[in-house]
Scaffold this motif. Structure first.
Motif, short mmCIF file in Angstrom:
data_model
loop_
_atom_site.label_atom_id
_atom_site.label_comp_id
_atom_site.label_asym_id
_atom_site.label_seq_id
_atom_site.Cartn_x
_atom_site.Cartn_y
_atom_site.Cartn_z
N GLU A 23 0.84 -1.21 0.00
CA GLU A 23 0.00 0.00 0.00
C GLU A 23 0.87 1.25 0.00
OE1 GLU A 23 -4.02 -1.36 2.38
OE2 GLU A 23 -2.32 -0.62 3.55
N ILE A 24 0.40 2.27 -0.71
CA ILE A 24 1.05 3.58 -0.71
C ILE A 24 0.27 4.48 0.24
CG2 ILE A 24 1.60 5.63 -2.08
CD1 ILE A 24 1.90 3.77 -4.50
N VAL A 25 0.95 4.96 1.27
CA VAL A 25 0.29 5.79 2.29
C VAL A 25 0.77 7.24 2.12
CG1 VAL A 25 -0.06 6.18 4.75
CG2 VAL A 25 0.21 3.84 3.87
N VAL A 26 -0.16 8.14 1.81
CA VAL A 26 0.16 9.56 1.72
C VAL A 26 0.05 10.16 3.11
CG1 VAL A 26 -0.42 11.77 0.66
CG2 VAL A 26 -0.71 9.65 -0.65
N MET A 27 1.16 10.65 3.63
CA MET A 27 1.20 11.13 5.00
C MET A 27 0.34 12.39 5.16
SD MET A 27 2.99 8.77 6.17
CE MET A 27 3.32 9.28 7.85
N PRO A 28 -0.34 12.53 6.30
CA PRO A 28 -1.28 13.63 6.48
C PRO A 28 -0.64 14.99 6.67
CG PRO A 28 -1.11 12.32 8.49
CD PRO A 28 -0.34 11.59 7.45
N GLU A 29 0.60 15.03 7.17
CA GLU A 29 1.28 16.31 7.38
C GLU A 29 2.50 16.41 6.48
OE1 GLU A 29 2.35 16.88 11.44
OE2 GLU A 29 0.31 17.38 12.07
N ILE A 30 2.80 17.64 6.05
CA ILE A 30 4.01 17.88 5.24
C ILE A 30 5.10 18.38 6.19
CG2 ILE A 30 4.99 19.22 3.34
CD1 ILE A 30 2.17 19.43 2.17
N ASN A 31 6.00 17.49 6.54
CA ASN A 31 7.08 17.80 7.48
C ASN A 31 8.42 17.74 6.72
OD1 ASN A 31 5.05 17.78 9.43
ND2 ASN A 31 5.44 15.65 9.98
N ILE A 32 9.05 18.88 6.54
CA ILE A 32 10.24 18.97 5.71
C ILE A 32 11.51 18.82 6.54
CG2 ILE A 32 11.52 20.34 4.02
CD1 ILE A 32 8.76 19.42 3.08
N GLY A 33 12.29 17.78 6.24
CA GLY A 33 13.55 17.55 6.94
C GLY A 33 14.69 18.33 6.28
N LEU A 34 15.61 18.81 7.09
CA LEU A 34 16.79 19.53 6.60
C LEU A 34 18.03 18.80 7.10
CD1 LEU A 34 17.80 22.08 5.07
CD2 LEU A 34 17.91 23.22 7.30
N ALA A 35 18.84 18.29 6.17
CA ALA A 35 20.03 17.54 6.55
C ALA A 35 21.05 18.46 7.24
CB ALA A 35 20.65 16.88 5.33
N VAL A 36 21.51 18.04 8.42
CA VAL A 36 22.50 18.80 9.19
C VAL A 36 23.74 17.93 9.35
CG1 VAL A 36 23.00 19.94 11.39
CG2 VAL A 36 20.67 19.99 10.46
N ALA A 37 24.89 18.46 8.96
CA ALA A 37 26.14 17.69 9.01
C ALA A 37 26.77 17.77 10.40
CB ALA A 37 27.12 18.20 7.97
N LEU A 38 27.05 16.62 10.99
CA LEU A 38 27.80 16.51 12.23
C LEU A 38 29.09 15.76 11.94
CD1 LEU A 38 24.86 15.41 14.58
CD2 LEU A 38 25.64 17.73 14.10
N GLU A 39 29.99 15.72 12.92
CA GLU A 39 31.25 15.01 12.71
C GLU A 39 31.01 13.54 12.39
OE1 GLU A 39 34.16 15.39 15.74
OE2 GLU A 39 34.23 17.55 15.66
N GLU A 40 30.00 12.94 13.04
CA GLU A 40 29.76 11.50 12.86
C GLU A 40 28.95 11.20 11.61
OE1 GLU A 40 28.53 12.30 17.21
OE2 GLU A 40 28.95 13.52 15.45
N GLY A 41 28.30 12.20 11.02
CA GLY A 41 27.46 11.96 9.86
C GLY A 41 26.31 12.94 9.81
N GLY A 61 9.83 13.44 9.68
CA GLY A 61 10.03 13.96 8.34
C GLY A 61 9.31 13.16 7.27
N THR A 62 8.77 13.87 6.26
CA THR A 62 8.09 13.21 5.13
C THR A 62 8.79 13.50 3.80
OG1 THR A 62 6.56 15.09 4.87
CG2 THR A 62 5.86 13.27 6.30
N PHE A 63 9.72 14.45 3.80
CA PHE A 63 10.49 14.81 2.61
C PHE A 63 11.74 15.52 3.11
CE2 PHE A 63 11.89 17.31 -0.99
CZ PHE A 63 11.55 16.56 -2.10
#
Length: 341
Positions: A198-216, A257-259
């Motif tokens: 099944e394809i589930v369209v998430m109810p909220e649009i939560n935008i993730g922002l990649a943050v670089a740390l020493e470990e990854g 996060g959803t995107f």
């Protein structure tokens, strides 16, 4: 006379004594005496300059507990590269252990070759998730060039007002987060995940922002970004990034996060392909904006161009949908106005 290699620096005995006591390199001190001889007052004057502060700081031995020093020496770790958490920045044994557990020794890389490095817990999680993404989700990639001049101009126009009203420095990432969220409203399938068959369209649009740390990388997400104003997005983004760097994020703030947006715009990287952040079905990559010459009304002009890349899960998203999404986002950014975002 004070000497340093083949160079000779003339100084009176008292000046040499004070320089040695303060850890000051006489080659950096300008003498005011006859024939530029260095006097005691020259040492005192030098101590008040910024370069003196830097020189003295550099020559002082970093404060560390005896256990921390012994462990660092045993592992070949420079204490100058270890961030101390003790009183007044004193390096404790736990600080050295933390560096060892990260699996990456800060420094110039000497002593790293031929070593076997243990993976930190964070690196193990990253390895597992990236393998899951790469070998489970069939990726397809799309690229387009986006003119950034309008967005840069808009940011400059609203910057003073936002700093005054929200006490925050608004960034290009804040505009991107909002624009991506609004574009996902038009293409809800980019906000979907796969569960079984099944394809589930998430109810909220939560935008993730990649943050670089020493470990990854770590990806905190701005919740319901399509419904927030730019000022609210900027405040939440600044708070999440700060807490990501101080390891104070909550699990929910990472998992919601959803995107995802991943930007390397601060580096001399013009474009790159990004691996999906599972279970998400889309991730946007952004390279550095560079100057390009173009013709407009018969005249040569300069434009700031950034290459955007879109990686999607081909099990959920078809090529035409992904291309149309990226084209719509490009148009939104190139025609950006305060009211449109």
């Amino acid at each position: 006379m004070a000497t340093d290699g083949s160079n000779v620096f003339r100084a009176v005995p008292l000046a040499r004594w004070r320089a040695k006591k303060e850890g000051i390199d006489l080659s950096l001190v300008k003498g005011s005496g006859p024939k530029d001889i260095i006097l005691p007052r020259d040492i005192e004057k030098f101590k008040t300059t910024k370069s003196a502060v830097k020189t003295i700081t550099h020559t002082k031995k970093k404060s560390a507990s005896s256990l921390a020093r012994k462990l660092a020496e045993k592992k070949g770790i420079s204490l100058e590269r270890v961030e101390g958490t003790g009183n007044r920045g004193r390096v404790m044994m736990a600080d050295v252990i933390r560096v060892i557990e990260k699996g990456v020794i800060p420094g110039d890389g000497k002593g790293m070759f031929g070593r076997t490095l243990p993976m930190s817990q964070m690196r193990r999680v990253i390895a597992k998730r990236m393998s899951q993404s790469a070998f489970t989700a069939p990726h397809i990639y799309f690229f387009t060039d986006v003119e950034m001049d309008t967005l840069d101009k808009l940011r400059e126009e609203v910057f003073p007002e936002f700093e005054k009203n929200f006490k925050i420095r608004i960034s290009i990432n804040d505009f991107l987060i909002k624009a991506v969220a609004l574009t996902i409203r038009e293409f809800p399938i980019l906000n979907a995940i796969l569960k079984g068959e099944e394809i589930v369209v998430m109810p909220e649009i939560n935008i993730g922002l990649a943050v670089a740390l020493e470990e990854g990388l770590i990806v905190p997400a701005i919740p319901h970004a399509d419904r927030l104003g730019l000022g609210e997005i900027a405040q939440i983004r600044a708070d999440l990034v700060e807490r990501a760097r101080t390891r104070k994020l909550k699990l929910e703030e990472i998992e919601r996060g959803t995107f995802t947006i991943s930007s390397l715009a601060q580096f001399d990287i013009t474009f790159f392909t990004a691996i999906l952040n599972p279970p998400q079905s889309g991730i946007l990559s952004i390279g550095k904006a560079t100057d390009h010459l173009a013709l407009r009304d018969g005249k040569v002009i300069s434009k700031k161009i950034a290459r955007f890349g879109l990686s999607v899960d081909h099990r959920i998203i078809d090529g035409v949908v992904a291309a149309t999404f990226l084209q719509s986002l490009k148009h939104r950014l190139e025609k950006a106005t305060f009211t449109s975002l």
